[in-house]
Motif scaffolding. Structure first.
Motif, PDB file in Angstrom:
ATOM      1  N   TYR A  36       5.694  -5.934   3.411  1.00 24.88           N
ATOM      2  CA  TYR A  36       6.055  -5.627   2.029  1.00 24.88           C
ATOM      3  C   TYR A  36       7.529  -5.227   1.946  1.00 24.88           C
ATOM      4  O   TYR A  36       8.113  -4.808   2.943  1.00 24.88           O
ATOM      5  CB  TYR A  36       5.159  -4.502   1.482  1.00 24.88           C
ATOM      6  CG  TYR A  36       3.701  -4.895   1.418  1.00 24.88           C
ATOM      7  CD1 TYR A  36       3.137  -5.355   0.235  1.00 24.88           C
ATOM      8  CD2 TYR A  36       2.900  -4.844   2.551  1.00 24.88           C
ATOM      9  CE1 TYR A  36       1.806  -5.732   0.192  1.00 24.88           C
ATOM     10  CE2 TYR A  36       1.567  -5.228   2.514  1.00 24.88           C
ATOM     11  CZ  TYR A  36       1.022  -5.672   1.326  1.00 24.88           C
ATOM     12  OH  TYR A  36      -0.283  -6.058   1.276  1.00 24.88           O
ATOM     13  N   SER A  83      -4.776  -4.346 -13.096  1.00 28.03           N
ATOM     14  CA  SER A  83      -5.140  -5.658 -13.630  1.00 28.03           C
ATOM     15  C   SER A  83      -5.741  -5.457 -15.009  1.00 28.03           C
ATOM     16  O   SER A  83      -5.877  -4.320 -15.474  1.00 28.03           O
ATOM     17  CB  SER A  83      -6.138  -6.349 -12.696  1.00 28.03           C
ATOM     18  OG  SER A  83      -6.267  -7.707 -13.055  1.00 28.03           O
ATOM     19  N   ILE A 148      -7.392  -7.726  -0.484  1.00 28.78           N
ATOM     20  CA  ILE A 148      -7.299  -6.996   0.784  1.00 28.78           C
ATOM     21  C   ILE A 148      -8.088  -5.694   0.736  1.00 28.78           C
ATOM     22  O   ILE A 148      -8.473  -5.146   1.761  1.00 28.78           O
ATOM     23  CB  ILE A 148      -5.812  -6.711   1.115  1.00 28.78           C
ATOM     24  CG1 ILE A 148      -5.627  -6.359   2.583  1.00 28.78           C
ATOM     25  CG2 ILE A 148      -5.234  -5.621   0.218  1.00 28.78           C
ATOM     26  CD1 ILE A 148      -4.172  -6.341   3.021  1.00 28.78           C
ATOM     27  N   ASN A 220       1.037 -11.540  -9.756  1.00 28.98           N
ATOM     28  CA  ASN A 220       1.340 -10.104  -9.599  1.00 28.98           C
ATOM     29  C   ASN A 220       0.898  -9.536  -8.255  1.00 28.98           C
ATOM     30  O   ASN A 220       0.553  -8.374  -8.158  1.00 28.98           O
ATOM     31  CB  ASN A 220       0.695  -9.314 -10.751  1.00 28.98           C
ATOM     32  CG  ASN A 220       0.997  -9.947 -12.096  1.00 28.98           C
ATOM     33  OD1 ASN A 220       2.145 -10.159 -12.430  1.00 28.98           O
ATOM     34  ND2 ASN A 220      -0.041 -10.297 -12.854  1.00 28.98           N
TER      35      ASN A 220
HETATM   36  C1  LIG Z   1      -1.392  -5.936  -9.135  1.00 32.53           C
HETATM   37  S1  LIG Z   1      -2.908  -6.545  -8.479  1.00 32.53           S
HETATM   38  C2  LIG Z   1      -2.984  -8.138  -9.279  1.00 32.53           C
HETATM   39  C3  LIG Z   1      -4.383  -8.490  -9.734  1.00 32.53           C
HETATM   40  C4  LIG Z   1      -4.466  -9.784 -10.528  1.00 32.53           C
HETATM   41  N1  LIG Z   1      -4.041 -10.924  -9.749  1.00 32.53           N
HETATM   42  C5  LIG Z   1      -3.675  -9.680 -11.806  1.00 32.53           C
HETATM   43  O1  LIG Z   1      -2.612 -10.317 -11.914  1.00 32.53           O
HETATM   44  O2  LIG Z   1      -4.096  -8.961 -12.713  1.00 32.53           O
HETATM   45  C6  LIG Z   1      -2.416  -6.973  -6.830  1.00 32.53           C
HETATM   46  C7  LIG Z   1      -3.574  -7.067  -5.867  1.00 32.53           C
HETATM   47  O3  LIG Z   1      -3.114  -7.676  -4.670  1.00 32.53           O
HETATM   48  C8  LIG Z   1      -3.829  -7.096  -3.602  1.00 32.53           C
HETATM   49  N2  LIG Z   1      -3.090  -7.348  -2.359  1.00 32.53           N
HETATM   50  C9  LIG Z   1      -1.952  -6.761  -1.929  1.00 32.53           C
HETATM   51  N3  LIG Z   1      -1.625  -7.247  -0.715  1.00 32.53           N
HETATM   52  C10 LIG Z   1      -2.573  -8.158  -0.391  1.00 32.53           C
HETATM   53  C11 LIG Z   1      -2.801  -8.984   0.733  1.00 32.53           C
HETATM   54  N4  LIG Z   1      -1.963  -8.978   1.772  1.00 32.53           N
HETATM   55  N5  LIG Z   1      -3.898  -9.792   0.735  1.00 32.53           N
HETATM   56  C12 LIG Z   1      -4.756  -9.802  -0.317  1.00 32.53           C
HETATM   57  N6  LIG Z   1      -4.597  -9.044  -1.410  1.00 32.53           N
HETATM   58  C13 LIG Z   1      -3.517  -8.227  -1.445  1.00 32.53           C
HETATM   59  C14 LIG Z   1      -3.913  -5.621  -3.969  1.00 32.53           C
HETATM   60  O4  LIG Z   1      -4.982  -4.980  -3.290  1.00 32.53           O
HETATM   61  C15 LIG Z   1      -4.129  -5.706  -5.490  1.00 32.53           C
HETATM   62  O5  LIG Z   1      -5.492  -5.630  -5.827  1.00 32.53           O
END
Ligand SMILES: C[S@@+](CC[C@H](N)C(=O)[O-])C[C@H]1O[C@@H](n2cnc3c(N)ncnc32)[C@H](O)[C@@H]1O
Length: 276
Positions: A36, A83, A148, A220
């Motif tokens: 990140y 979300s 994740i 996002n």
């Molecule tokens: C801000 S939310 C976005 C949710 C949805 N896509 C939206 O736009 O409303 C970001 C999500 O990405 C997930 N995330 C972050 N890093 C990740 C990874 N390496 N693999 C899978 N999911 C991940 C987080 O747990 C979080 O639930």
């Protein structure tokens, strides 16, 4: 562009406390924080550790090892699960009016919500697929959601959303696809649940299948990754889209070198994969 994701750093050889902390978190939770954006993530973690009363990162790591409750709170802080249903309605209008009618011509839509959080994106898509099925009889929609964070995946399986989650959704759309609950929230109808399945997985490591989807949504989620990881992840997601299928990203995001990945931008945030 390579689709190989950068190898996680193992041990800090520089005495860098943040790197050592990341390595500890990786062993403890499997989450690789080094992928990140460092400045943003480090600031967020330091502020959080301070607020929890243990500003020294290695001491805080020890605390996380000993306390599942503190680990929960920490994961809430770093994985940012924000979300909502119909988030960015202008994007959903394009998906509903342009993309789904085209994909429905094949009689089947296989979609993936990559970084699905608690499922709002997947259920919004399911609601739109149900609406498309009224115009395309016998349309089959299969929507996979992965995240994740296993706690979010459990929540996604429930299909339950608060009134706040529904703030940008139109009332008739909600009433068609969801059941109103006593507390003002919304529960996905069984027909939506049948279309969706959720599982936990790290986008940076999970196994993926070439050409497996007609539509991949990754919105996002990559904003937290550093650019190298973001670009490699986009390339990986494109591999999962079949030729003629679509990749949809967040409204403030972009795919670097879209053309070299075989993508044509059809709207600022949607890309169609070239046919062979
Ligand atoms: C801000 S939310 C976005 C949710 C949805 N896509 C939206 O736009 O409303 C970001 C999500 O990405 C997930 N995330 C972050 N890093 C990740 C990874 N390496 N693999 C899978 N999911 C991940 C987080 O747990 C979080 O639930």
């Amino acid at each position: 562009m390579s689709t190989t994701l950068p190898t996680p750093r193992r041990q800090s050889t520089t005495g860098d406390v943040y790197e050592s902390f990341c390595e500890g978190i990786r062993s403890l939770t499997g989450i690789d924080l080094s992928q990140y954006k460092r400045a943003q993530m480090e600031r967020r973690i330091k502020t959080f550790a301070e607020r929890r009363g243990t500003p020294d990162l290695m001491a805080y790591l020890a605390e996380l090892k000993g306390s599942p409750e503190e680990r929960e709170a920490f994961l809430d802080r770093v994985t940012i699960n924000v979300s909502q249903l119909w988030r960015n309605p202008e994007q959903w209008a394009v998906i509903a009016d342009k993309i789904l009618p085209e994909l429905a011509e094949n009689g089947r839509i296989r979609a993936w919500s990559a970084g699905c959080s608690y499922g709002a994106e997947a259920y919004t898509l399911a609601a739109l697929c149900a609406r498309q099925a009224e115009k395309t009889p016998r349309l089959r929609a299969e929507i996979a959601g992965t995240d994740i964070d296993p706690r979010m995946v459990d929540k996604a399986r429930e299909g339950r959303f608060s009134a706040a989650d529904a703030r940008d959704a139109k009332r008739p759309d909600l009433e068609k696809a969801f059941i109103r609950e006593a507390d003002g929230g919304w529960l996905a109808k069984p027909e939506l649940k049948k279309m969706t399945r959720f599982s936990a997985g790290d986008l940076l490591r999970m196994r993926t299948q070439k050409d497996a989807y007609d539509l991949v949504l990754c919105r996002n989620t990559v904003i937290y990754f550093n650019e190298e990881v973001r670009d490699a992840l986009h390339a990986r997601l494109v591999e999962c889209v079949r030729p003629g299928g679509y990749l949809v990203i967040g409204s403030t995001e972009r795919v670097a070198n879209a053309a070299s990945l075989g993508l044509k931008s059809t709207h600022p945030f949607t890309y169609r994969k070239n046919e062979a």
